[in-house]
Design an enzyme around this catalytic site. Structure first.
Site, PDB file in Angstrom:
ATOM      1  CB  CYS A 300      -1.028  -0.010   1.144  1.00 29.75           C
ATOM      2  SG  CYS A 300      -0.051  -0.403   2.681  1.00 29.75           S
ATOM      3  CD  GLU A 400      -3.440   1.117  -3.742  1.00 30.60           C
ATOM      4  OE1 GLU A 400      -4.502   0.977  -3.530  1.00 30.60           O
ATOM      5  OE2 GLU A 400      -2.547   1.228  -2.840  1.00 30.60           O
TER       6      GLU A 400
END
Ligand code: ADP
Length: 497
Positions: A300, A400
């Site tokens: 992440c 992302e």
């Protein structure tokens, strides 16, 4: 698809048909009798069949966790005894390093050298760090201005906690969730990701072996929309701790509003990594490679937006492409592998889709962008990929990707780069590479991110708080900051008159 020949690991774990779930201290099949397959991403073959949890299993696990929280041995344990259980668990994890590392690599795909040298020891370390906190969770005496009152606070556990974790660091994510919850005296239902349920379940066996009372930790493998959603909606769960995508995090926060559950969220990122011209270039280039390609970019905090000062842009780009092409992409269990496969076919499709979008929007691939062939063609592999000619507004510079894809973005000055770096819905992490100490601190202060690494990247320690700004989530994990997320304060007033 065929079931893969059982690899040479000592655990009888992979021989279980199916691998069972842990409810109230018992290893059981699902109430429905259903199972799901977990795959080996290095080969695309089935690794194991796992009991598939759903709402009935969640109901049973919540009842077991409630019982263990309210009665029986757990609430009577002293803080020291709780701490010792966590220490014992840490020892058992260490004693089973080889097996846990192999299971992690088989299920997730990550290189064995990192599973063995990073994931497993850091998991043990996490439990050990939080074992120490069990005896140090203190209330306060409050000097109220009402005469004759003796007023103090107690810090009590929240109760039954539901914890939902992702597939990128399955064992470490389990420890980040379990260790603080348990040291504070809560009971837990843990739902591992459907792609990687194995190490959390093997950890469950070690939790039983360490001597945690029945029902304190329950582990329900299953899918997000069924088992996960049932846990989030359950009226007798006091808190949800979630790590995963921002999209699912928002859904969870909405559902938690209905029962006013406490909720902490560790969500996505699109982290800027900034190389100034006064940085030590050798380390900056190596750091940028680690920032994006560690764990296949399925991190992440991945440094996926690489801002490079224009005066060193060509130098950095050639160092990067040379480093990326030298990385060995291979099966997880090969000790010489630097980058393993992506976790699933779905994730491979997602990453491939972003690469196509990048090309369609006019960005150029400098290296990578394609799947390796040969004897690993069946696995979910993608080569380390670098995009040049990228604009801040492009999809690949905003969203992302969660894979080994970095976008390179040239910049001219400090204010400009700080502004562009902060132009994101996310705010999880950032990197700064410079030898100018003033610039380092100024930029660290200007970046809107929960963690800033200076002349390093992807550093984590059980003692250092971690969590997001903006849509990267709320609440902090690790360090003493997380204790607030697993305790509630009771104020006691005593009239001494
Ligand atoms: P990814 O897209 O990277 O797989 P997710 O956020 O979907 O990440 O998954 C993270 C975790 O959240 C997994 O354990 C998954 O099963 C779970 N999950 C997914 N959807 C839901 C949901 N609607 N409610 C609860 N948990 C969910």
């Amino acid at each position: 698809m065929t079931t893969q020949a059982t690899p040479d690991i000592k655990s009888p774990f992979l021989q279980q048909q199916p691998v069972k779930m842990l409810i109230g201290g018992q290893w059981v099949e699902s109430a429905s009798g259903k199972t799901f397959e977990t795959m080996n991403p290095s080969t695309g073959e089935v690794l194991a069949h796992v009991a598939e949890g759903d709402s009935e299993d969640v109901n049973r696990a919540v009842a077991a966790a409630r019982k263990a929280f309210e009665s029986g041995p757990w609430p009577k344990l002293t803080p020291s005894q709780r701490g010792r259980l966590l220490l014992k668990l840490a020892d058992l994890i260490e004693q089973n390093t080889e097996e846990l590392a192999q299971l992690e690599t088989l299920d997730n795909g990550k290189p064995i050298k990192y599973a063995k040298g990073g994931d497993v020891p850091l998991t043990a370390d996490h439990f050990r760090y939080f074992a120490g906190w069990a005896t140090k969770i203190e209330g306060e005496t409050i000097p109220v201005s009402i005469p004759n009152m003796f007023t103090y606070t107690l810090r009590e556990p929240l109760g039954v906690v539901g914890q939902i974790i992702p597939w990128n660091f399955p064992l470490q994510m389990a420890s980040w969730k379990l260790a603080p919850a348990l040291t504070c005296g809560n009971t837990v239902i843990l739902k591992p990701a459907e792609q990687t349920p194995l190490t959390a379940l093997r950890l469950g066996e070690l939790i039983c072996e360490a001597g945690f009372p029945a029902g304190v930790v329950n582990i329900i493998p299953g899918f997000g929309e069924t088992a996960g959603a049932a846990l989030v909606a359950h009226p007798d769960v006091d808190k949800i701790a979630f790590t995963g995508s921002t999209e699912v995090g928002k859904k969870i926060a909405r559902v938690c509003t209905d029962t006013l559950k406490k909720v902490t969220l560790e969500l996505g990122g699109k982290s800027p990594n900034i190389i100034f011209p006064d940085a030590d270039m050798k380390f900056a280039i190596r750091g940028a490679l680690n920032a994006i390609y560690f764990n296949q970019g399925e991190v992440c905090t991945a440094g996926s937006r690489l801002f490079i000062h224009s005066s060193v842009y060509d130098q950095v780009m050639s160092g990067l492409s040379e480093g990326a092409s030298r990385m060995k992409v291979g099966v997880g269990l090969d000790p010489t592998t630097d980058m393993g496969p992506l976790v699933s076919q779905e994730q491979l499709n997602r990453v491939t889709g972003y690469i196509e979008t990048g090309k369609n929007e006019g960005a150029r691939i400098i290296t990578g962008g394609e799947r390796p062939g040969g004897d690993i063609a069946q696995g979910y592999f993608m080569r380390p990929t670098i995009f040049d000619g990228v604009q801040d507004e492009m999809t690949i510079a905003r969203e992302e990707i969660f894979g080994p894809v970095v976008v390179a973005l040239p910049f001219e000055d400090v204010e400009e780069v700080a502004t562009r770096a902060n132009k994101s819905i996310y705010g999880l992490a950032a990197g700064v590479w410079t030898n100018d100490v003033k610039k380092a601190h100024k930029v660290a202060a200007a970046l809107k991110a929960g963690v800033v690494w200076v002349n390093t990247y992807n550093q984590f320690d059980a003692a250092a708080p971690f969590g997001g700004y903006k849509q990267s989530g709320y609440g902090r994990e690790m360090g003493h900051a997380v204790l607030d997320a697993y305790t509630q304060t009771k104020t006691v007033w005593v009239n001494l008159r």
